[in-house]
Design an enzyme around this catalytic site. Sequence first.
Site, mmCIF file in Angstrom:
data_model
loop_
_atom_site.group_PDB
_atom_site.id
_atom_site.type_symbol
_atom_site.label_atom_id
_atom_site.label_comp_id
_atom_site.label_asym_id
_atom_site.label_seq_id
_atom_site.Cartn_x
_atom_site.Cartn_y
_atom_site.Cartn_z
ATOM 1 N N LYS A 197 -29.719 7.119 -15.159
ATOM 2 C CA LYS A 197 -30.406 6.020 -15.849
ATOM 3 C C LYS A 197 -30.627 4.801 -14.965
ATOM 4 C CE LYS A 197 -29.733 7.545 -20.530
ATOM 5 N NZ LYS A 197 -29.081 7.402 -21.822
ATOM 6 N N ARG A 239 -23.460 13.641 -21.597
ATOM 7 C CA ARG A 239 -24.786 14.298 -21.582
ATOM 8 C C ARG A 239 -25.386 14.093 -20.202
ATOM 9 N NH1 ARG A 239 -30.050 12.859 -22.054
ATOM 10 N NH2 ARG A 239 -31.433 14.232 -23.228
HETATM 11 N N1 HH2 Z 1 -30.365 9.645 -23.435
HETATM 12 C C1 HH2 Z 1 -31.606 10.191 -23.365
HETATM 13 C C2 HH2 Z 1 -31.998 11.139 -24.319
HETATM 14 N N2 HH2 Z 1 -31.155 11.554 -25.284
HETATM 15 N N3 HH2 Z 1 -29.044 11.473 -26.342
HETATM 16 C C3 HH2 Z 1 -27.808 10.951 -26.423
HETATM 17 N N4 HH2 Z 1 -26.950 11.375 -27.384
HETATM 18 N N5 HH2 Z 1 -27.370 9.991 -25.542
HETATM 19 C C4 HH2 Z 1 -28.164 9.523 -24.542
HETATM 20 O O1 HH2 Z 1 -27.737 8.629 -23.781
HETATM 21 C C5 HH2 Z 1 -29.497 10.045 -24.422
HETATM 22 C C6 HH2 Z 1 -29.909 11.039 -25.365
HETATM 23 C C7 HH2 Z 1 -32.537 9.815 -22.270
HETATM 24 O O2 HH2 Z 1 -32.461 10.703 -21.177
HETATM 25 P P1 HH2 Z 1 -33.497 11.885 -20.832
HETATM 26 O O3 HH2 Z 1 -33.529 12.908 -21.919
HETATM 27 O O4 HH2 Z 1 -33.150 12.436 -19.506
HETATM 28 O O5 HH2 Z 1 -34.882 11.156 -20.679
HETATM 29 P P2 HH2 Z 1 -36.196 11.096 -21.564
HETATM 30 O O6 HH2 Z 1 -35.865 10.321 -22.797
HETATM 31 O O7 HH2 Z 1 -37.185 10.392 -20.675
HETATM 32 O O8 HH2 Z 1 -36.605 12.508 -21.878
#
Ligand code: HH2
Length: 263
Positions: A197, A239
């Site tokens: 992040k 995660r």
């Molecule tokens: N962060 C993201 C997505 N889902 N779920 C939980 N429980 N906690 C988190 O911190 C969290 C989450 C964001 O990360 P990512 O899926 O890699 O990115 P994007 O939203 O761009 O798909």
Amino acid sequence: MGVVNVTPDSFSDGGRFIDPARAIAHGRELAAAGADWLDVGGESTRPGATPVAEDEELRRVVPVIEALAGEDLAVSVDTRKEAVARAAVRAGATLINDVGARLGSVAADLGVAWAAMHAQGEPATMQDAPQYDDVVAEVRGELVARAHAALAAGAPEVWIDPGIGFGKTHAHNLALLAHLDELVATGLPVLVGTSRKGFLGAILGRSDGAAGSVPVDDRLEGSLATATWAMACGARMVRVHDVRATVHAARVIGAQITKRAAA
Ligand code: HH2
């Protein structure tokens, strides 16, 4: 929990797994590397992201969930939409990873686990001006209230997640991580997502003496450091995108936690 983003635009791996066959293969690889859960998502919630239509999100996630759950892998669905959560559970998901923390009654109705992640505002605008008087107390208060409501409604298992980067400044993220023990002290199992992040990029950029942020593909050490910190504070799940490295870190920190508990 290993991340399977079936999206064209996720901040760290957008487009790599939009093809269902590649997403399924990636999920298998993460499971083989030691992920207990595969978190399948079809909508990026990165700051500034535009929302995805429900039918498109369903088209992305359902075949991937069906395939992975069909291989007896534990699958969660990362969504903010009730219809997607319901379809995902029909396809075999057993945990709703709810990045809006609004689907507790749906989890209760379906009899599946629910992860309530805190977010302030909507992805398109959440980073414009996040504001809290006391970020730790407010996030904890909101999550505990929603978790207890879902448990009272019959949800079999409820996780809480501070939502690092979701309507939070870098200072808010650091305060939540510094006081993670206050979430753990609620007695609810805690899930934390820091992987790759932006606040890590900012910290690493500064410590290198470089101006600005280090790129997303150069945040592994920061991701591991914060995942390890979270586990040492008592978080029960992290995660992550980099499962193999995090599982190795977890084994090492786990050995120390066991040793301390036995002492
Ligand atoms: N962060 C993201 C997505 N889902 N779920 C939980 N429980 N906690 C988190 O911190 C969290 C989450 C964001 O990360 P990512 O899926 O890699 O990115 P994007 O939203 O761009 O798909």
